[in-house]
Write a protein that holds these residues in place. Structure first.
Motif, PDB file in Angstrom:
ATOM      1  N   LEU A  67       0.846  -1.188   0.000  1.00 64.30           N
ATOM      2  CA  LEU A  67       0.000   0.000   0.000  1.00 64.30           C
ATOM      3  C   LEU A  67       0.884   1.242   0.000  1.00 64.30           C
ATOM      4  O   LEU A  67       2.002   1.215   0.545  1.00 64.30           O
ATOM      5  CB  LEU A  67      -0.894   0.008   1.234  1.00 64.30           C
ATOM      6  N   LEU A 112      -9.154   1.861   6.402  1.00 61.95           N
ATOM      7  CA  LEU A 112     -10.365   1.534   5.628  1.00 61.95           C
ATOM      8  C   LEU A 112     -10.823   2.713   4.766  1.00 61.95           C
ATOM      9  O   LEU A 112     -11.863   2.654   4.149  1.00 61.95           O
ATOM     10  CB  LEU A 112     -11.520   1.193   6.581  1.00 61.95           C
ATOM     11  N   GLY A 113     -10.073   3.786   4.789  1.00 60.88           N
ATOM     12  CA  GLY A 113     -10.498   4.971   4.051  1.00 60.88           C
ATOM     13  C   GLY A 113     -11.529   5.789   4.784  1.00 60.88           C
ATOM     14  O   GLY A 113     -12.221   6.612   4.203  1.00 60.88           O
ATOM     15  N   ASN A 160      -6.660   8.877   0.104  1.00 63.05           N
ATOM     16  CA  ASN A 160      -6.317   8.064   1.267  1.00 63.05           C
ATOM     17  C   ASN A 160      -5.225   7.080   0.860  1.00 63.05           C
ATOM     18  O   ASN A 160      -5.486   6.153   0.094  1.00 63.05           O
ATOM     19  CB  ASN A 160      -7.538   7.275   1.752  1.00 63.05           C
ATOM     20  N   CYS A 184      -4.010   4.684   2.329  1.00 62.84           N
ATOM     21  CA  CYS A 184      -4.243   3.304   2.770  1.00 62.84           C
ATOM     22  C   CYS A 184      -5.070   2.523   1.761  1.00 62.84           C
ATOM     23  O   CYS A 184      -5.220   1.316   1.878  1.00 62.84           O
ATOM     24  CB  CYS A 184      -4.934   3.284   4.123  1.00 62.84           C
ATOM     25  N   LEU A 185      -5.663   3.210   0.774  1.00 64.97           N
ATOM     26  CA  LEU A 185      -6.483   2.518  -0.221  1.00 64.97           C
ATOM     27  C   LEU A 185      -5.843   2.567  -1.608  1.00 64.97           C
ATOM     28  O   LEU A 185      -6.455   2.187  -2.595  1.00 64.97           O
ATOM     29  CB  LEU A 185      -7.885   3.130  -0.291  1.00 64.97           C
ATOM     30  N   VAL A 186      -4.621   3.085  -1.676  1.00 62.81           N
ATOM     31  CA  VAL A 186      -3.952   3.189  -2.966  1.00 62.81           C
ATOM     32  C   VAL A 186      -2.802   2.187  -2.987  1.00 62.81           C
ATOM     33  O   VAL A 186      -2.004   2.142  -2.052  1.00 62.81           O
ATOM     34  CB  VAL A 186      -3.405   4.620  -3.179  1.00 62.81           C
ATOM     35  N   LEU A 187      -2.728   1.375  -4.023  1.00 63.59           N
ATOM     36  CA  LEU A 187      -1.585   0.472  -4.181  1.00 63.59           C
ATOM     37  C   LEU A 187      -0.386   1.295  -4.640  1.00 63.59           C
ATOM     38  O   LEU A 187      -0.521   2.143  -5.520  1.00 63.59           O
ATOM     39  CB  LEU A 187      -1.896  -0.604  -5.228  1.00 63.59           C
ATOM     40  N   VAL A 247      -9.452  -2.878  -2.943  1.00 66.11           N
ATOM     41  CA  VAL A 247      -8.303  -2.919  -2.032  1.00 66.11           C
ATOM     42  C   VAL A 247      -8.779  -3.284  -0.620  1.00 66.11           C
ATOM     43  O   VAL A 247      -8.164  -4.097   0.070  1.00 66.11           O
ATOM     44  CB  VAL A 247      -7.532  -1.579  -2.040  1.00 66.11           C
ATOM     45  N   LYS A 287      -7.706  -6.476   1.675  1.00 66.22           N
ATOM     46  CA  LYS A 287      -7.218  -6.317   3.046  1.00 66.22           C
ATOM     47  C   LYS A 287      -7.953  -7.242   4.003  1.00 66.22           C
ATOM     48  O   LYS A 287      -7.359  -7.868   4.868  1.00 66.22           O
ATOM     49  CB  LYS A 287      -7.462  -4.885   3.516  1.00 66.22           C
ATOM     50  N   ILE A 323     -12.090   9.933  -1.183  1.00 70.69           N
ATOM     51  CA  ILE A 323     -12.493   8.722  -1.898  1.00 70.69           C
ATOM     52  C   ILE A 323     -13.071   9.081  -3.262  1.00 70.69           C
ATOM     53  O   ILE A 323     -12.845   8.378  -4.243  1.00 70.69           O
ATOM     54  CB  ILE A 323     -13.459   7.892  -1.031  1.00 70.69           C
ATOM     55  N   MET A 374     -10.526   9.306  -5.863  1.00 82.62           N
ATOM     56  CA  MET A 374      -9.988   8.032  -6.345  1.00 82.62           C
ATOM     57  C   MET A 374     -11.064   7.243  -7.074  1.00 82.62           C
ATOM     58  O   MET A 374     -10.797   6.611  -8.087  1.00 82.62           O
ATOM     59  CB  MET A 374      -9.500   7.190  -5.164  1.00 82.62           C
TER      60      MET A 374
END
Lengths: 165, 323
Positions: free
Chosen positions: A34, A54-55, A70, A72-75, B36, B40, B106, B109
């Motif tokens: 991540l 968790l975004g 965020n 934490c949600l992007v590779l 994603v 997780k 969000i 994205m």
């Protein structure tokens, strides 16, 4: 397509080049890395916090090509060739950015865990809109949770920073 | 997160052939805000071996009016849709729905195609490490039936699964009469959602991807409106949301479309409400009767009858706003 190596266990590792705070870093990473872990563990940029993962909380907010996301949600793979700005990158050398200064002045934090995310979101807003209203600021930080301040001082700090841009 | 392979593709054809190569064991990643999280938490019936990244395909984030319709590229960001002047003006419900989706981060994205294809948020399904082997994962029980079902379906189940579709843009697109163009066919968006098999959210095949969303231009005297009820206005998934589009003929309604979401496994088209208002003037009395009719078939579970009241109120609000 990025180049890769396969390790003994058969796991692919990919070479990526990610711009972070003005420098380019080429690293070999697994596909499941991540962005937040890449920044904190590979680059030691621990200003970006890991919160809910968790975004939801926004502690890990960074700018990707100028837009708040965020991390934490992007590779990290998906950041290949993109420019990331973290809380460390907002600061100008040793001097605090105006947003950071105003956060200090207004005591816009208590425990401080949300602060780097708040500052990145606020800075992203001010880069786009140098004259935000109270509502604009609240909307920009809608994805950042703060459990201490009640947001009032954060909004005041951002509005005050906007006046001095 | 367990390891997976990752492929960047440069064209839609490459994406389709990559999906074919993996024969059902690969998934598409666009914004990644949903998939994603699923990686997780390990909440797959069958964990994909690979992710095919389509963000590397150029020029798929367009929003344009062409051939008498609004065309939206699959990679158009929710934030861009929310602030697009054309959509705000003519396709109001869609802009409002995009704007009320999640948080600004969000939305920066998340893409429109991801939003309509997203997996449900049922907390039994999403419980980390597949703790509940529910129907959606090939198990035999729906844990919501006797468990905590306050956010679950009020219109019954699909093969016993009580999860709801959480998309905000889907009901808006249905109200606007949109079509989804995939790599194989063009579908009415109402038919885009899987009606028989709870293991699948959409009717997309394993090697099929969304390539465009097409919204017909609304008639001159029509209006659309989206309303959402959620715990926190700033970020949450809907408890119930509703979108309506109404075409007026003078003082009376010529045609209408009303769609609720987060009340059933698929977006729920409130056909009875839409039919009832046709030929009538939109006043408090009419919309109340329409909302009551729409919720006549509701079968609330032990803890979610409150959603009926919310759904009625949202139908009334959206219809009145279209006057």
């Amino acid at each position: 397509m990025s180049s890769f190596v396969v390790d003994k266990k058969g796991i692919k590792r990919y070479a990526v080049t990610i711009g972070v705070n003005g420098s380019e870093y080429t690293k070999v990473i697994k596909a499941n890395t991540l962005l937040v872990n890449f920044l904190r563990e590979d680059l030691d940029l621990t200003g970006t916090k890991r919160g809910c993962e968790l975004g939801d909380c926004g502690c890990c907010t960074v700018m990707m090509d100028g837009k708040p996301v965020n991390s934490c949600l992007v590779l990290a793979m998906d950041c290949d060739g993109h420019e990331i700005t973290t809380a460390e990158g907002i600061q100008d050398g040793e001097d605090l950015d105006i947003v950071q200064e105003k956060f200090v002045e207004h005591a816009a934090f208590q425990c401080g865990f949300c602060t780097s995310g708040m500052i990145v979101s606020s800075r992203a807003l001010l880069n786009e809109n140098p004259n935000p209203t109270d509502h604009d600021v609240r909307e920009a930080i809608a994805g950042n949770l703060c459990r201490c301040t009640g947001y009032v001082n954060i909004v005041a700090a951002v509005l005050d920073a906007a006046k001095e841009l | 997160m367990k390891p997976f392979k990752h492929y960047d593709v440069n064209t839609l054809d490459e994406a389709v052939s990559a999906l074919q190569n993996f024969a059902g064991k690969a998934k598409i990643i666009a914004g990644g805000t949903d998939i994603v999280g699923m990686f997780k938490d390990e909440v797959f019936a069958e964990r994909p071996e690979a992710l095919i990244n389509i963000k590397t395909i150029p020029n798929l984030d367009y929003i344009k009016e062409e051939d008498g319709m609004l065309k939206i590229g699959p990679l158009a960001l929710l934030e861009d849709i929310a602030h697009d002047e054309l959509i705000k003006g003519k396709y109001t419900a869609l802009a409002e729905a995009a704007r009320r989706t999640a948080s600004p981060h969000i939305r920066e994205m998340g893409t429109i195609s991801g939003n309509i294809c997203q997996q449900c948020r049922c907390w039994y399904f999403r419980s980390p490490n597949n703790r509940f082997n529910c129907i959606r994962k090939g198990g035999e029980d729906c844990y919501a039936e006797e468990g905590e079902n306050r956010y679950h379906s009020i219109f019954g189940n699909v093969k016993d699964c009580l999860a709801v579709n959480p998309s905000d843009t889907a009901p808006a697109l249905i109200a606007l009469g949109a079509k989804v163009k995939t790599s194989k066919r063009v579908l009415e968006i109402a038919d885009f959602y899987e009606k028989e098999e709870p293991k699948k959210t959409t009717v997309l095949d394993d090697d099929e991807i969304v390539v465009e969303i097409q919204v017909p231009q609304p008639a001159a005297n029509s209006k659309s409106k989206f309303e959402k009820f959620a715990i926190r206005k700033s970020i949450d998934f809907p408890i119930v949301n509703c979108a309506s589009q109404v075409e007026m003929d003078g003082d009376t309604v010529k045609s209408a479309r009303v769609c609720l979401n987060a009340v059933f496994a698929n977006p729920y088209v409130a056909q009875k409400a839409a039919e009832y208002v046709v030929g009538k003037t939109l006043d408090e009395e009419t919309v109340t009767a329409a909302a009551d009719l729409a919720l006549q078939d509701a079968k609330p579970l032990t803890k979610n009858a409150y959603k009926i009241t919310i759904a009625k109120s949202l139908i009334k609000k959206t219809l009145l706003a279209c006057k």
